[in-house]
Motif scaffolding. Structure first.
Motif, PDB file in Angstrom:
ATOM      1  N   TYR A  16       0.855  -1.177   0.000  1.00  0.00           N
ATOM      2  CA  TYR A  16       0.000   0.000   0.000  1.00  0.00           C
ATOM      3  C   TYR A  16       0.897   1.234   0.000  1.00  0.00           C
ATOM      4  CZ  TYR A  16      -3.377  -3.522   1.455  1.00  0.00           C
ATOM      5  OH  TYR A  16      -4.172  -4.643   1.523  1.00  0.00           O
ATOM      6  N   VAL A  17       0.744   2.097  -1.004  1.00  0.00           N
ATOM      7  CA  VAL A  17       1.655   3.228  -1.163  1.00  0.00           C
ATOM      8  C   VAL A  17       0.890   4.547  -1.314  1.00  0.00           C
ATOM      9  CG1 VAL A  17       3.459   1.805  -2.206  1.00  0.00           C
ATOM     10  CG2 VAL A  17       1.769   2.911  -3.672  1.00  0.00           C
ATOM     11  N   LYS A  18       1.570   5.609  -0.889  1.00  0.00           N
ATOM     12  CA  LYS A  18       1.052   6.971  -1.059  1.00  0.00           C
ATOM     13  C   LYS A  18       1.689   7.564  -2.306  1.00  0.00           C
ATOM     14  CE  LYS A  18       0.646  11.415   1.364  1.00  0.00           C
ATOM     15  NZ  LYS A  18       1.013  12.157   2.609  1.00  0.00           N
ATOM     16  N   LEU A  19       0.879   8.203  -3.132  1.00  0.00           N
ATOM     17  CA  LEU A  19       1.357   8.734  -4.403  1.00  0.00           C
ATOM     18  C   LEU A  19       1.995  10.106  -4.238  1.00  0.00           C
ATOM     19  CD1 LEU A  19      -1.751   7.715  -6.534  1.00  0.00           C
ATOM     20  CD2 LEU A  19       0.446   6.518  -6.380  1.00  0.00           C
ATOM     21  N   ASN A  20       3.045  10.360  -5.011  1.00  0.00           N
ATOM     22  CA  ASN A  20       3.716  11.668  -5.047  1.00  0.00           C
ATOM     23  C   ASN A  20       3.265  12.412  -6.298  1.00  0.00           C
ATOM     24  OD1 ASN A  20       5.206  11.854  -2.728  1.00  0.00           O
ATOM     25  ND2 ASN A  20       7.106  11.077  -3.607  1.00  0.00           N
ATOM     26  N   GLY A  21       2.036  12.870  -6.318  1.00  0.00           N
ATOM     27  CA  GLY A  21       1.540  13.600  -7.484  1.00  0.00           C
ATOM     28  C   GLY A  21       1.355  12.742  -8.710  1.00  0.00           C
ATOM     29  N   ALA A  22       1.377  11.421  -8.538  1.00  0.00           N
ATOM     30  CA  ALA A  22       1.215  10.496  -9.657  1.00  0.00           C
ATOM     31  C   ALA A  22      -0.156   9.841  -9.596  1.00  0.00           C
ATOM     32  CB  ALA A  22       2.310   9.433  -9.612  1.00  0.00           C
ATOM     33  N   THR A  23      -0.478   9.059 -10.604  1.00  0.00           N
ATOM     34  CA  THR A  23      -1.704   8.282 -10.633  1.00  0.00           C
ATOM     35  C   THR A  23      -1.339   6.797 -10.650  1.00  0.00           C
ATOM     36  OG1 THR A  23      -1.842   8.108 -13.047  1.00  0.00           O
ATOM     37  CG2 THR A  23      -2.780  10.111 -12.020  1.00  0.00           C
ATOM     38  N   PRO A  24      -2.287   5.922 -10.323  1.00  0.00           N
ATOM     39  CA  PRO A  24      -2.001   4.495 -10.455  1.00  0.00           C
ATOM     40  C   PRO A  24      -1.579   4.113 -11.870  1.00  0.00           C
ATOM     41  CG  PRO A  24      -3.944   4.818  -9.104  1.00  0.00           C
ATOM     42  CD  PRO A  24      -3.581   6.165  -9.645  1.00  0.00           C
ATOM     43  N   ASP A  25      -2.148   4.759 -12.869  1.00  0.00           N
ATOM     44  CA  ASP A  25      -1.738   4.479 -14.251  1.00  0.00           C
ATOM     45  C   ASP A  25      -0.283   4.872 -14.485  1.00  0.00           C
ATOM     46  OD1 ASP A  25      -4.186   3.425 -14.925  1.00  0.00           O
ATOM     47  OD2 ASP A  25      -4.965   5.286 -15.789  1.00  0.00           O
ATOM     48  N   ASP A  26       0.169   5.946 -13.811  1.00  0.00           N
ATOM     49  CA  ASP A  26       1.579   6.342 -13.915  1.00  0.00           C
ATOM     50  C   ASP A  26       2.488   5.257 -13.332  1.00  0.00           C
ATOM     51  OD1 ASP A  26       0.897   8.808 -15.043  1.00  0.00           O
ATOM     52  OD2 ASP A  26       0.841   9.823 -13.090  1.00  0.00           O
ATOM     53  N   LEU A  27       2.049   4.661 -12.218  1.00  0.00           N
ATOM     54  CA  LEU A  27       2.847   3.598 -11.603  1.00  0.00           C
ATOM     55  C   LEU A  27       2.963   2.409 -12.549  1.00  0.00           C
ATOM     56  CD1 LEU A  27       1.631   3.456  -7.873  1.00  0.00           C
ATOM     57  CD2 LEU A  27       3.147   5.096  -8.987  1.00  0.00           C
ATOM     58  N   ARG A  28       1.833   2.028 -13.142  1.00  0.00           N
ATOM     59  CA  ARG A  28       1.851   0.896 -14.064  1.00  0.00           C
ATOM     60  C   ARG A  28       2.748   1.187 -15.268  1.00  0.00           C
ATOM     61  NH1 ARG A  28      -2.858   0.976 -15.067  1.00  0.00           N
ATOM     62  NH2 ARG A  28      -3.617  -0.328 -13.362  1.00  0.00           N
ATOM     63  N   ALA A  29       2.656   2.397 -15.792  1.00  0.00           N
ATOM     64  CA  ALA A  29       3.469   2.771 -16.951  1.00  0.00           C
ATOM     65  C   ALA A  29       4.960   2.721 -16.608  1.00  0.00           C
ATOM     66  CB  ALA A  29       3.075   4.161 -17.445  1.00  0.00           C
ATOM     67  N   GLU A  30       5.321   3.147 -15.402  1.00  0.00           N
ATOM     68  CA  GLU A  30       6.721   3.121 -14.982  1.00  0.00           C
ATOM     69  C   GLU A  30       7.232   1.683 -14.849  1.00  0.00           C
ATOM     70  OE1 GLU A  30      10.377   4.661 -14.216  1.00  0.00           O
ATOM     71  OE2 GLU A  30       8.593   5.825 -14.761  1.00  0.00           O
ATOM     72  N   LEU A  31       6.402   0.821 -14.290  1.00  0.00           N
ATOM     73  CA  LEU A  31       6.781  -0.580 -14.169  1.00  0.00           C
ATOM     74  C   LEU A  31       6.898  -1.245 -15.535  1.00  0.00           C
ATOM     75  CD1 LEU A  31       4.535  -1.467 -11.107  1.00  0.00           C
ATOM     76  CD2 LEU A  31       7.044  -1.504 -11.130  1.00  0.00           C
ATOM     77  N   GLU A  32       5.969  -0.927 -16.429  1.00  0.00           N
ATOM     78  CA  GLU A  32       6.038  -1.487 -17.788  1.00  0.00           C
ATOM     79  C   GLU A  32       7.307  -1.041 -18.494  1.00  0.00           C
ATOM     80  OE1 GLU A  32       2.389  -0.078 -19.435  1.00  0.00           O
ATOM     81  OE2 GLU A  32       1.236  -1.853 -18.809  1.00  0.00           O
ATOM     82  N   LYS A  33       7.690   0.199 -18.286  1.00  0.00           N
ATOM     83  CA  LYS A  33       8.928   0.708 -18.891  1.00  0.00           C
ATOM     84  C   LYS A  33      10.147   0.003 -18.289  1.00  0.00           C
ATOM     85  CE  LYS A  33      10.548   4.799 -17.743  1.00  0.00           C
ATOM     86  NZ  LYS A  33      10.725   6.269 -17.594  1.00  0.00           N
ATOM     87  N   ALA A  34      10.134  -0.170 -16.968  1.00  0.00           N
ATOM     88  CA  ALA A  34      11.280  -0.788 -16.294  1.00  0.00           C
ATOM     89  C   ALA A  34      11.484  -2.231 -16.730  1.00  0.00           C
ATOM     90  CB  ALA A  34      11.081  -0.727 -14.780  1.00  0.00           C
ATOM     91  N   TYR A  35      10.395  -2.948 -17.010  1.00  0.00           N
ATOM     92  CA  TYR A  35      10.496  -4.373 -17.283  1.00  0.00           C
ATOM     93  C   TYR A  35      10.135  -4.754 -18.714  1.00  0.00           C
ATOM     94  CZ  TYR A  35      10.812  -4.402 -12.207  1.00  0.00           C
ATOM     95  OH  TYR A  35      11.204  -4.162 -10.915  1.00  0.00           O
ATOM     96  N   ALA A  36      10.147  -3.779 -19.589  1.00  0.00           N
ATOM     97  CA  ALA A  36       9.757  -4.030 -20.985  1.00  0.00           C
ATOM     98  C   ALA A  36      10.582  -5.124 -21.638  1.00  0.00           C
ATOM     99  CB  ALA A  36       9.866  -2.732 -21.791  1.00  0.00           C
ATOM    100  N   ASN A  37      11.851  -5.219 -21.291  1.00  0.00           N
ATOM    101  CA  ASN A  37      12.729  -6.204 -21.932  1.00  0.00           C
ATOM    102  C   ASN A  37      13.192  -7.298 -20.974  1.00  0.00           C
ATOM    103  OD1 ASN A  37      12.785  -4.818 -24.499  1.00  0.00           O
ATOM    104  ND2 ASN A  37      14.083  -3.282 -23.509  1.00  0.00           N
ATOM    105  N   GLU A  38      12.502  -7.407 -19.844  1.00  0.00           N
ATOM    106  CA  GLU A  38      12.879  -8.416 -18.863  1.00  0.00           C
ATOM    107  C   GLU A  38      12.179  -9.744 -19.155  1.00  0.00           C
ATOM    108  OE1 GLU A  38      15.101  -8.441 -16.643  1.00  0.00           O
ATOM    109  OE2 GLU A  38      15.688  -6.333 -16.655  1.00  0.00           O
ATOM    110  N   PRO A  39      12.910 -10.844 -19.138  1.00  0.00           N
ATOM    111  CA  PRO A  39      12.287 -12.127 -19.476  1.00  0.00           C
ATOM    112  C   PRO A  39      11.342 -12.666 -18.411  1.00  0.00           C
ATOM    113  CG  PRO A  39      14.581 -12.451 -18.849  1.00  0.00           C
ATOM    114  CD  PRO A  39      14.369 -10.968 -18.936  1.00  0.00           C
TER     115      PRO A  39
END
Length: 348
Positions: free
Chosen positions: A250-273
């Motif tokens: 459970y996390v508190k957002l820093n001016g972000a949205t849940p969709d922003d979190l998902r997008a960041e994770l997708e970017k971080a792991y885009a090429n991870e097997p």
């Protein structure tokens, strides 16, 4: 490539046996030494009958292994018993690769280790070269390492879910609550009252509330990502299944949205097997990763304003232990990272 000769310390435990299960079909590995002092002299199939079809060396005391003949060793011993043994192995064969699945080299601070594990580190001279083995975060360092400290199962699930978000400053790292649940193999194979079927079955029980040792790893690595000291609220539970793990953060957002979190994770792991981010509305489940080296991560909006819920699941014995160790071994030997680890989850 000539097959690498592999030894496994503590092969009679759950993590050691899963390393055997996976390495037995690894095309570039040959298991040539298995240790288990309490079961010395036995065949592996006497200890784990599901290995009946494998031609494996007998279990021996660790002192009887000729370490100079091995290319790598996996250590599945309990914390506290590993440090001096690894030091002895490296003295006998300085070129050997060590994949330590215990907690003995995960914490970089000597005082922190003593605080959390109740005794001074007995081989701290090796800690400076130990690389924290969370593959997706430390791939380059692991590739060049001699000693890799593979993370705990809870930290692997939590850190893969939260480190990219902390690094991008999308969440408030001073307000993280982690509700974690693990199958009973996470408690080891030793006889304990709380893991007896009649006591663990048909129930859910918290343990080590506010004092679980994996908190130190989680805080260490989120702190590195955030650039500041971090303290998290972490509560683990035993759930009545053999393997699997689920962490709800459970996390508190820093001016972000849940969709922003998902997008960041997708970017971080885009090429991870092995790190997979679910699509919006799709929830991770333990049965999606059971028996595999995959971790599944999802993000859901909390109904409380400016908060989100980050979900992560893995198999505690594979990506949470032996599988990740093999992933790291592959890197250390210049092999494709996925070698021997592409099993699909066992479902149902």
């Amino acid at each position: 490539m000539t097959k690498k000769k592999i030894g496994i310390l503590g092969a009679s435990g759950y993590t050691g046996s899963d390393a055997v299960r996976l390495l037995a079909r690894h095309p570039n590995a040959e298991i040539t030494a298995l240790t288990a002092n309490t079961h010395a002299g036995k065949t592996m199939s006497e200890v784990f009958p599901h290995f009946f079809m494998l031609d494996l060396p007998r279990l021996v005391e660790w002192e009887k292994v000729d370490w100079t003949r091995l290319d790598a060793v996996f250590c599945g011993l309990p914390h506290g018993t590993t440090q001096e043994i690894i030091a002895a192995v490296l003295k006998a064969n300085p070129g050997i690769k060590i994949l330590d699945m215990s907690a003995d080299f995960r914490l970089r601070d000597e005082d922190s280790y003593a605080q959390w594990y109740g005794h001074e580190h007995r081989a701290f001279e090796l800690q400076g070269e130990a690389v924290y083995g969370l593959t997706e975060l430390y791939r380059e360092k692991i590739t060049a390492a001699r000693l890799v400290a593979c993370p705990g199962c809870y930290p692997t699930a939590v850190l893969l879910a939260l480190v990219p978000l902390a690094k991008a400053k999308l969440i408030d790292v001073d307000d993280i609550i982690i509700d974690a649940k693990s199958g009973v193999t996470g408690a080891g194979r030793g006889l304990k009252q709380n893991t007896l079927f009649s006591e663990a079955g048909e129930g859910l029980s918290p343990y080590s509330i506010g004092s679980h040792r994996h908190s130190a790893e989680i805080e260490q690595e989120i702190g590195v990502a955030a650039g500041s000291a971090v303290t998290v609220n972490f509560t683990p539970h035993l759930i009545p299944m053999a393997r699997g793990e689920f962490c709800t953060s459970y996390v508190k957002l820093n001016g972000a949205t849940p969709d922003d979190l998902r997008a960041e994770l997708e970017k971080a792991y885009a090429n991870e097997p092995f790190a997979h981010v679910t699509k919006k509305g799709v929830l991770p489940q333990t049965q999606n990763v059971r028996g595999s080296n995959y971790v599944q991560i999802g993000v859901v909006a909390d109904r409380i304003k400016n908060r989100a819920i980050v979900l992560s699941t893995l198999d505690n014995l594979v990506k949470g232990s032996a599988g990740q160790a093999i992933q790291n071994m592959n890197l250390m030997f210049g092999l494709p990272e996925t070698t021997g680890l592409e099993q699909i989850a066992l479902f149902p």
